[in-house]
Scaffold this active site. Structure first.
Site, PDB file in Angstrom:
ATOM      1  N   LYS A 282       0.823  -1.220   0.000  1.00  0.00           N
ATOM      2  CA  LYS A 282       0.000   0.000   0.000  1.00  0.00           C
ATOM      3  C   LYS A 282       0.857   1.270   0.000  1.00  0.00           C
ATOM      4  O   LYS A 282       1.846   1.355   0.718  1.00  0.00           O
ATOM      5  CB  LYS A 282      -0.882   0.026   1.250  1.00  0.00           C
ATOM      6  CG  LYS A 282      -2.016  -0.989   1.246  1.00  0.00           C
ATOM      7  CD  LYS A 282      -2.905  -0.782   2.463  1.00  0.00           C
ATOM      8  CE  LYS A 282      -3.811  -1.965   2.728  1.00  0.00           C
ATOM      9  NZ  LYS A 282      -4.910  -2.091   1.767  1.00  0.00           N
TER      10      LYS A 282
ATOM     11  N   GLY B  69     -10.854  -2.837   8.648  1.00  0.00           N
ATOM     12  CA  GLY B  69     -10.489  -3.032  10.051  1.00  0.00           C
ATOM     13  C   GLY B  69     -11.661  -3.090  11.013  1.00  0.00           C
ATOM     14  O   GLY B  69     -11.478  -3.023  12.220  1.00  0.00           O
TER      15      GLY B  69
END
Lengths: 193, 293
Positions: free
Chosen positions: B80, B152
């Site tokens: 990322k 998340g």
């Protein structure tokens, strides 16, 4: 002609589209029982480690080997080529071990080294557009294997009787000639059965 | 011979279809993911739920982590970069990472501009929560998309919302007349040519995975049922009680997403999934999906 595309993981829809454009009826194969009704099978591109695990998990190993023993044609592209090979460089275990060849995985490097190019293929008149994605190479072939094309001296298309393999992805282009070549192999095999 | 063409970049994502891409934080986890049948791994310093818990600024991972992962697995390695962080992306490309996720999970480096991804040889995946975002990312050069979901959280509701919305918008665009399409391009803030392509083909021109909240085998299968091409699992594997079993079960449920007996079988005795978060409990500053629109 009814031709299956092994649909455990990878570029299944693209192969089905190309097979249909080449005049065959295409079927996505998720269960081994489906093999009985097929005249040929494509093992698509994807991740060979993933497909290899799922082949074992769902008992496709012996089912595909016996499919081949009946003389029914198989066509492996990229990961499919790795799955067909008798040996994989640097690995103890191979997968289906149907084609007498030694292959190297990720032979050109990482994704940034992936490329496309025009390629002459024996049995096809004009060059095909070949898309190589983290592609494998055929390092060595046995005497029953016919080399159909090379790229910079390395083997990238091969045929052993009713088995066909390419390092690249004909299914990612609108050129259906390699699929048509395979459909012809399936027709010939069906006629001689 | 040409590298970095649109076909080579998009084709790489096609080869991931029907697969599961797993977040990993070190070499050991990467090996577990590969052995479980992941089609790729995403190398990270922290999974999204830890990023959420830690707060502060989340950046590209230490290259050591990414390189260790690249060394131990033969499947593709993704990493990322922050939204708009051109240099993080160039660094990842120079390291030989196979795919870059320009990701809202990290703190954006630019609140206006995304990276001009067409300029890179390495392909990019980006998040989207509606058709406008999806087509803007494609215009910038994204070769693969994923729903944003809400990373998340272990809560699938936002990924479902985003995938349903995108697919619904595609169906609507298919039904529009030419003159309506011009206006729709303006409303969505996307190039007319890309919208025309969706109108004619009835699908996005790149692969679209689900991401942001997948925590169980059934969650993965649900996203496939709703039309995702594959699944990213972030915190869901290595924040569960038994990562190896969860990883294998999610791979199988993704392949056989309509075989419910099989999903029941692989879901048995997995232990606890990651602890989830109810979306309404997140305040606006904690919503990663609102970054980079």
């Amino acid at each position: 002609m009814k031709i299956g595309v092994l649909a455990l993981q990878g570029a299944v829809a693209e192969h089905m589209r190309s097979l249909e454009a080449a005049g065959a009826e295409a079927v996505a194969v998720k269960r081994m029982e489906q093999l009985d009704e097929l005249d040929g099978l494509v093992i698509p591109g994807g991740e060979s480690t993933t497909i290899g695990k799922l082949i074992r998990k769902y008992n496709f190993m012996e089912a595909i080997q016996s499919f081949s023993q009946q003389g029914k044609p198989l066509f492996g592209t990229c990961a499919g080529l790795i799955l067909l090979a008798d040996r994989i460089e640097g690995q103890e275990e191979a997968h289906l071990r149907l084609m007498d060849m030694i292959v190297a995985r990720n032979a050109f490097g990482r994704q940034r080294e992936s490329f496309e190019t025009d390629l002459d293929v024996k049995g096809i008149d004009e060059p095909v557009r070949a898309v190589f994605i983290r592609a494998p190479l055929i390092k060595e072939v046995g005497k029953n294997v016919d080399v159909l094309s090379t790229y910079k001296g390395e083997i990238v298309t091969a045929r052993q009787g009713h088995l066909l393999a390419s390092s690249y992805h004909p299914e990612l282009t609108d050129d259906f000639r390699l699929h048509a070549y395979f459909v012809d192999m399936v027709k010939e095999a069906a006629a001689s059965r | 011979m040409e590298t970095g063409t649109s076909r080579v970049k998009r084709g790489m994502a096609e080869m991931q279809k029907g697969g599961v891409i797993m977040d990993v934080m070190n070499a050991e986890q990467a090996k577990i993911a590969e052995a479980a049948g992941a089609t790729a791994v995403m190398a990270l310093e922290r999974v999204p739920s830890d990023i959420r818990a830690a707060g502060g600024v989340a950046r590209m991972a230490d290259p050591t982590v990414t390189e260790e992962v690249m060394k131990v697995v033969s499947i593709p390695v993704m990493a990322k970069a922050r939204i708009g962080h051109i240099v993080e992306a160039r660094v990842l490309e120079a390291m030989g990472v196979d795919y870059i996720d320009e990701s809202e999970v990290l703190t954006p480096a630019d609140e206006v501009f995304h990276i001009s991804k067409n300029d890179f040889t390495v392909p990019f995946v980006c998040g989207a929560k509606d058709l406008g975002e999806a087509l803007r990312r494609i215009q910038e050069g994204a070769a693969m998309l994923r729903t944003k979901g809400e990373p998340g959280t272990g809560n699938i509701v936002e990924a479902v919302r985003h995938l349903r919305l995108i697919n619904g918008q595609i169906r609507k665009v298919q039904a529009l007349s030419k003159d309506e399409l011009y206006n729709e391009a303006k409303v969505l803030g996307v190039p007319y040519e890309l919208l025309l392509n969706v109108h004619e083909s009835g699908k996005l021109p790149v692969v679209n995975f689900a991401a942001g909240g997948v925590a169980t085998p059934s969650d993965a299968a649900l996203m496939m049922e709703l039309g995702a091409d594959g699944v990213f699992v972030g915190s869901g594997i290595f924040k569960s009680d038994n990562p190896e079993k969860f990883a294998r079960a999610i791979v199988e449920a993704t392949t056989h997403y309509q075989d419910y007996k099989l999903i029941a079988e692989v879901s048995k005795n997995l232990g606890a999934p990651m602890k989830g978060i109810e979306i309404s409990k997140l305040d606006a500053s904690q919503r990663m999906q609102d970054r980079g629109i």
